[in-house]
Structures are given as structure tokens and as C-alpha cells.
Scaffold this motif. Structure first.
Motif, PDB file in Angstrom:
ATOM      1  N   MET A   1       0.755  -1.134  -0.144  1.00 33.11           N
ATOM      2  CA  MET A   1      -0.042   0.018   0.105  1.00 33.11           C
ATOM      3  C   MET A   1       0.739   1.197   0.072  1.00 33.11           C
ATOM      4  SD  MET A   1      -3.568  -1.014   0.423  1.00 33.11           S
ATOM      5  CE  MET A   1      -4.201   0.464   1.283  1.00 33.11           C
ATOM      6  N   ASN A   2       0.514   2.330  -0.849  1.00 34.93           N
ATOM      7  CA  ASN A   2       1.168   3.484  -0.594  1.00 34.93           C
ATOM      8  C   ASN A   2       2.764   3.464  -0.781  1.00 34.93           C
ATOM      9  OD1 ASN A   2       0.599   6.503  -0.229  1.00 34.93           O
ATOM     10  ND2 ASN A   2       1.588   6.282   1.761  1.00 34.93           N
ATOM     11  N   ASP A   3       3.211   2.798  -1.821  1.00 39.51           N
ATOM     12  CA  ASP A   3       4.573   2.726  -2.313  1.00 39.51           C
ATOM     13  C   ASP A   3       5.392   1.930  -1.016  1.00 39.51           C
ATOM     14  OD1 ASP A   3       4.505   3.792  -4.793  1.00 39.51           O
ATOM     15  OD2 ASP A   3       4.879   6.094  -3.725  1.00 39.51           O
ATOM     16  N   GLU A   4       4.707   0.995  -0.208  1.00 44.24           N
ATOM     17  CA  GLU A   4       5.587   0.485   0.707  1.00 44.24           C
ATOM     18  C   GLU A   4       5.042  -0.896   0.859  1.00 44.24           C
ATOM     19  OE1 GLU A   4       6.183   3.929   4.133  1.00 44.24           O
ATOM     20  OE2 GLU A   4       4.592   2.636   4.588  1.00 44.24           O
ATOM     21  N   ILE A   5       6.049  -1.734   1.265  1.00 42.63           N
ATOM     22  CA  ILE A   5       5.852  -3.332   1.273  1.00 42.63           C
ATOM     23  C   ILE A   5       5.999  -3.680   2.876  1.00 42.63           C
ATOM     24  CG2 ILE A   5       6.471  -5.610   0.378  1.00 42.63           C
ATOM     25  CD1 ILE A   5       8.105  -4.175  -1.710  1.00 42.63           C
ATOM     26  N   HIS A   6       5.016  -4.398   3.361  1.00 45.88           N
ATOM     27  CA  HIS A   6       4.997  -4.545   4.703  1.00 45.88           C
ATOM     28  C   HIS A   6       4.808  -6.091   4.955  1.00 45.88           C
ATOM     29  CE1 HIS A   6       4.482  -0.421   6.243  1.00 45.88           C
ATOM     30  NE2 HIS A   6       3.817  -0.326   5.027  1.00 45.88           N
ATOM     31  N   THR A   7       5.357  -6.648   6.051  1.00 40.80           N
ATOM     32  CA  THR A   7       5.196  -8.094   6.466  1.00 40.80           C
ATOM     33  C   THR A   7       3.815  -8.146   6.847  1.00 40.80           C
ATOM     34  OG1 THR A   7       6.124  -7.799   8.685  1.00 40.80           O
ATOM     35  CG2 THR A   7       7.381  -8.427   6.792  1.00 40.80           C
ATOM     36  N   ALA A   8       3.060  -9.342   6.822  1.00 36.85           N
ATOM     37  CA  ALA A   8       1.679  -9.715   7.276  1.00 36.85           C
ATOM     38  C   ALA A   8       1.470  -9.475   8.800  1.00 36.85           C
ATOM     39  CB  ALA A   8       1.073 -10.908   6.820  1.00 36.85           C
ATOM     40  N   ALA A   9       2.735  -9.903   9.273  1.00 38.87           N
ATOM     41  CA  ALA A   9       2.782  -9.832  11.212  1.00 38.87           C
ATOM     42  C   ALA A   9       2.893  -8.596  11.617  1.00 38.87           C
ATOM     43  CB  ALA A   9       3.948 -10.980  11.493  1.00 38.87           C
TER      44      ALA A   9
ATOM     45  N   SER B   1       4.088  -0.308  10.044  1.00 37.66           N
ATOM     46  CA  SER B   1       4.333  -1.469  10.669  1.00 37.66           C
ATOM     47  C   SER B   1       5.295  -0.549  11.715  1.00 37.66           C
ATOM     48  CB  SER B   1       5.512  -2.316   9.883  1.00 37.66           C
ATOM     49  OG  SER B   1       4.736  -2.911   8.779  1.00 37.66           O
ATOM     50  N   PRO B   2       4.577  -0.262  12.937  1.00 41.16           N
ATOM     51  CA  PRO B   2       5.208   0.472  13.979  1.00 41.16           C
ATOM     52  C   PRO B   2       6.424  -0.242  14.957  1.00 41.16           C
ATOM     53  CG  PRO B   2       2.819   0.374  14.250  1.00 41.16           C
ATOM     54  CD  PRO B   2       3.007  -0.452  13.169  1.00 41.16           C
ATOM     55  N   GLN B   3       6.614  -1.465  14.504  1.00 36.81           N
ATOM     56  CA  GLN B   3       7.591  -2.197  15.380  1.00 36.81           C
ATOM     57  C   GLN B   3       8.941  -2.119  14.536  1.00 36.81           C
ATOM     58  OE1 GLN B   3       7.578  -3.244  18.503  1.00 36.81           O
ATOM     59  NE2 GLN B   3       6.430  -5.052  18.896  1.00 36.81           N
ATOM     60  N   TYR B   4       8.940  -2.283  13.166  1.00 40.14           N
ATOM     61  CA  TYR B   4      10.054  -2.461  12.703  1.00 40.14           C
ATOM     62  C   TYR B   4      10.016  -1.786  11.209  1.00 40.14           C
ATOM     63  CZ  TYR B   4      10.167  -6.554  15.576  1.00 40.14           C
ATOM     64  OH  TYR B   4       9.937  -7.194  16.490  1.00 40.14           O
ATOM     65  N   GLY B   5       8.943  -1.017  10.870  1.00 42.64           N
ATOM     66  CA  GLY B   5       8.943  -0.531   9.498  1.00 42.64           C
ATOM     67  C   GLY B   5       8.532  -1.386   8.562  1.00 42.64           C
ATOM     68  N   PRO B   6       8.457  -0.824   7.221  1.00 37.81           N
ATOM     69  CA  PRO B   6       8.090  -1.473   6.115  1.00 37.81           C
ATOM     70  C   PRO B   6       9.449  -2.365   5.850  1.00 37.81           C
ATOM     71  CG  PRO B   6       8.392   0.506   5.467  1.00 37.81           C
ATOM     72  CD  PRO B   6       8.350   0.594   7.098  1.00 37.81           C
ATOM     73  N   ILE B   7       9.024  -3.540   5.099  1.00 34.75           N
ATOM     74  CA  ILE B   7      10.220  -4.607   4.743  1.00 34.75           C
ATOM     75  C   ILE B   7      10.999  -3.842   3.534  1.00 34.75           C
ATOM     76  CG2 ILE B   7       8.702  -5.760   3.315  1.00 34.75           C
ATOM     77  CD1 ILE B   7      10.275  -8.286   4.308  1.00 34.75           C
ATOM     78  N   GLY B   8       9.884  -3.013   2.642  1.00 35.13           N
ATOM     79  CA  GLY B   8      10.568  -2.449   1.388  1.00 35.13           C
ATOM     80  C   GLY B   8       9.888  -1.319   0.928  1.00 35.13           C
ATOM     81  N   ILE B   9      10.498  -0.758  -0.078  1.00 37.15           N
ATOM     82  CA  ILE B   9       9.523   0.425  -0.750  1.00 37.15           C
ATOM     83  C   ILE B   9       9.561   0.149  -2.460  1.00 37.15           C
ATOM     84  CG2 ILE B   9      10.170   1.984   1.035  1.00 37.15           C
ATOM     85  CD1 ILE B   9      12.433   3.190  -0.586  1.00 37.15           C
ATOM     86  N   ILE B  10       8.722   0.955  -2.609  1.00 33.95           N
ATOM     87  CA  ILE B  10       8.427   0.921  -4.337  1.00 33.95           C
ATOM     88  C   ILE B  10       8.566   2.157  -4.852  1.00 33.95           C
ATOM     89  CG2 ILE B  10       6.859   0.413  -6.045  1.00 33.95           C
ATOM     90  CD1 ILE B  10       5.156  -1.147  -3.814  1.00 33.95           C
ATOM     91  N   THR B  11       9.416   2.541  -5.863  1.00 36.98           N
ATOM     92  CA  THR B  11       9.822   3.441  -6.564  1.00 36.98           C
ATOM     93  C   THR B  11       9.288   3.392  -7.929  1.00 36.98           C
ATOM     94  OG1 THR B  11      11.908   2.951  -7.772  1.00 36.98           O
ATOM     95  CG2 THR B  11      11.885   3.909  -5.492  1.00 36.98           C
ATOM     96  N   LYS B  12       9.324   4.339  -8.947  1.00 37.69           N
ATOM     97  CA  LYS B  12       8.762   4.419 -10.243  1.00 37.69           C
ATOM     98  C   LYS B  12       9.175   3.218 -11.167  1.00 37.69           C
ATOM     99  CE  LYS B  12       6.791   9.066 -11.057  1.00 37.69           C
ATOM    100  NZ  LYS B  12       6.859  10.255 -11.486  1.00 37.69           N
ATOM    101  N   ASP B  13      10.747   2.885 -10.909  1.00 38.68           N
ATOM    102  CA  ASP B  13      11.427   2.002 -11.722  1.00 38.68           C
ATOM    103  C   ASP B  13      12.258   0.694 -10.796  1.00 38.68           C
ATOM    104  OD1 ASP B  13      13.548   3.146 -10.338  1.00 38.68           O
ATOM    105  OD2 ASP B  13      14.461   3.873 -12.019  1.00 38.68           O
ATOM    106  N   SER B  14      11.765   0.737  -9.532  1.00 34.08           N
ATOM    107  CA  SER B  14      12.470  -0.411  -8.906  1.00 34.08           C
ATOM    108  C   SER B  14      11.779  -0.635  -7.707  1.00 34.08           C
ATOM    109  CB  SER B  14      13.990  -0.070  -8.662  1.00 34.08           C
ATOM    110  OG  SER B  14      14.264   0.920  -7.795  1.00 34.08           O
ATOM    111  N   LEU B  15      11.958  -2.126  -7.151  1.00 30.90           N
ATOM    112  CA  LEU B  15      11.732  -2.197  -5.762  1.00 30.90           C
ATOM    113  C   LEU B  15      12.937  -2.425  -4.801  1.00 30.90           C
ATOM    114  CD1 LEU B  15       9.203  -5.138  -6.505  1.00 30.90           C
ATOM    115  CD2 LEU B  15       8.606  -2.718  -6.554  1.00 30.90           C
TER     116      LEU B  15
END
Length: 322
Positions: A147-155, A170-184
């Protein structure tokens, strides 16, 4: 090109706004179906509609049916994207993360604004999810929420705002990744988790939230009903008012597992305080401590765990792994 199955379950991402009244309503045809040609730029996408439900209507039985569908199609696709309403999205994501045994990417996404609202995030989140599901780096990462250019774990992911498009965090650890226009960009690595392979959901598990001045009345009432487990959101590091202790002891004596989480959105429960109702007192009583799960997710985990065992010692061990 990767072959991705897109599964629709309903929610705001499948709804439209009435421009005269502002009401958001369901439609007979998914509003994003006409945009499928855009998705083909990123993957070979096929669609299925399993439900057309607002997410408050989603139950664990629906989650199980969704998981069974994904399992039945596992050999036919390289990855899966599920569209879902945001209210219970994190619970469905965590349910699937616990029950699905696969290395293939499974992505859950939704929208805070319907497809024809100004500033809609529906199509953008869907495109982002297809991109993640098609990426080799999403393999063996478990179920992910995009969601919203971010990749989060289900947990770890949770909905933090009623209406902001950047609601999932993801308040504990932050997103696992981010999405840009040309890359993950993935910057965390998922550790392996225990899986709970189930064929049915037969148990009844309730969730209560502690509040100042809480007494034992509601626990006494619950103890008179037929339940299989209870999750309690306690204060701080895992503390409860002293007046709830007697009925909790009765429930434990009746072999009803009680799982304790914190009302706080960061940190974990710990057996720190030894006063009546303090964390150490509760743990000594036999209450099960979690490792950072929210109340709704702890309930999902207990539902699945109880399908495998009602042994309290084994349940204690299960909740040390998130």
C-alpha cells in the motif's frame, strides 16, 4: 513474463462513489476490471472474484476459503495478488501468512479511496502489488501487504488511520521494502515462521481490551459461555486491573487458554511487575505472553493454533514465535 492470479474479495477498492451523495457503494462489475490491460504490462494477469464483501463482513471462514483457493492454484501461477477491504485486511493477511506453505509471493492490497474518487489510490496500489508479486525478491518473504509505495509483512502491518491513504504502517520495525517508479527495494529479510495448516475453523476465540476500572464482571460472563480461548489487550508491558484476576484464574482452571498482548502499538508484553495483575503475576498464573502481536492478530493465531492442540504448554511455545 510472470503469471499472476488476481483475486478480488471486495472492499473499497471494488466500490464506487456516488458523486451526488458521497456514499460509497458496491457494484456488480469490479471497477478495475477495465484497467486489466494496464496490468499486462507488468505480468500475465488472470482474475477471479471469490467474494464481493466489505471487509467488516469478512470472517475467518472466508479467510480459510481464500487460502484454499490460493493453495488449489499454487502450481498454475508464479504469484498471487488479493484485493481486500482495509478494515480487516491485516487479519486476512496474517491468517494467510500462517496457513499458506509456499515460497511464491502472495500480496494483499486495498484502497482508502474508491476508484472514481479524486486522489484514488486503487489502481496505483494494484499496479504496485502486481509489480511486487512478479519480482524475484518477493519469493520466500511470506504474505506481504502493499500500500502507498510500501511493502509490509503480514505479521507487523496495521491500519493506523481511519481515512489517510498512508494508513498502513509497521510500528515495530517499519516496512520491509519500498516501491519507486522504476524499482523495488527490499531492506529487511523475513525469518521463517511456523505454519498452521488447517482444513477448518471450529473454535471460538474472543478479544477483550483492558480499561481503567475494569472489573471481573465481563470475564465472569464469558466464563459461563462456551469459548475455546481468549485474547486480552492489557496495559503497557502487560498488566491488568486486580479485580479481573479471580475470573481469569477460573478460566485457566477450566483449561481455557488466555493470551495477553499490549494495548500499545509498539513493544512486547513482559513479566515485569509482580503486584496483583502485574505482568509477572499474570505469567505465573499461566497466562500466555505474545511476542509483539496485536490483539486481532493474536486472536487469529490462537484460532489456528487451537485447531492443532489445546495443550497449554504447547500453546505457550507457539506464541513465542511470531
Amino acid at each position: 513474463m510472470k503469471k499472476i492470479l488476481l483475486i478480488h474479495t471486495g472492499g473499497t477498492i471494488s466500490m464506487l462513489e456516488n458523486k451526488e451523495t458521497g456514499e460509497v457503494y458496491t457494484t456488480n462489475k469490479h471497477p478495475l476490471s477495465e484497467a486489466t490491460y494496464i496490468l499486462q504490462e507488468f505480468a500475465d494477469v488472470e482474475e477471479k472474484i471469490i467474494f464481493s464483501l466489505p471487509s467488516p463482513h469478512i470472517t475467518p471462514d472466508h479467510m480459510l476459503e481464500l487460502g484454499k483457493l490460493i493453495n488449489s492454484e499454487m502450481d498454475n501461477y508464479d504469484g498471487f495478488v488479493v484485493t481486500h477491504g482495509t478494515d480487516t485486511l491485516e487479519e486476512t493477511a496474517y491468517f494467510l501468512d500462517l496457513m499458506l506453505v509456499t515460497k511464491k509471493p502472495v500480496i494483499i492490497t486495498g484502497a482508502m479511496r474508491s476508484s472514481n474518487e479524486i486522489g484514488s489510490d486503487a489502481l496505483y496500489n494494484l499496479i504496485s502489488s502486481i509489480r511486487v508479486a512478479s519480482d524475484e525478491r518477493a519469493i520466500e518473504q511470506g504474505v506481504l501487504v502493499v500500500m502507498n509505495d510500501e511493502i509490509h509483512t503480514a505479521a507487523n502491518v496495521t491500519k493506523t488511520s481511519t481515512s489517510n491513504v498512508a494508513t498502513f504502517k509497521s510500528p515495530q520495525y517499519g516496512p520491509i521494502g519500498i516501491i519507486t517508479k522504476d524499482s523495488l527495494l527490499f531492506h529487511h529479510q523475513i525469518l521463517k515462521r511456523k505454519k498452521y495448516v488447517v482444513s477448518s475453523i471450529t473454535k471460538k476465540v474472543l478479544l477483550l481490551r483492558a480499561f481503567a476500572g475494569m472489573d471481573g464482571e465481563i470475564f465472569e460472563a464469558i466464563n459461563e459461555r462456551s469459548i475455546d480461548g481468549l485474547v486480552v489487550e492489557g496495559f503497557g508491558q502487560g498488566n491488568l486491573p486486580k479485580d479481573v484476576i479471580p475470573p481469569l484464574k477460573k478460566m485457566i482452571a477450566n483449561n481455557i487458554p488466555i493470551v495477553l498482548v499490549s494495548r500499545c502499538f509498539q513493544g512486547i508484553v513482559q513479566p515485569t511487575y509482580s503486584y496483583d495483575g502485574g505482568g509477572k503475576h499474570l505469567k505465573d498464573m499461566g497466562i500466555i505472553f505474545t511476542n509483539g502481536l496485536t490483539g486481532p492478530k493474536a486472536r487469529i493465531k490462537l484460532l489456528l493454533a487451537l485447531e492443532q492442540t489445546n495443550d497449554l504448554q504447547k500453546l505457550h511455545m507457539m506464541f513465542q514465535i511470531d
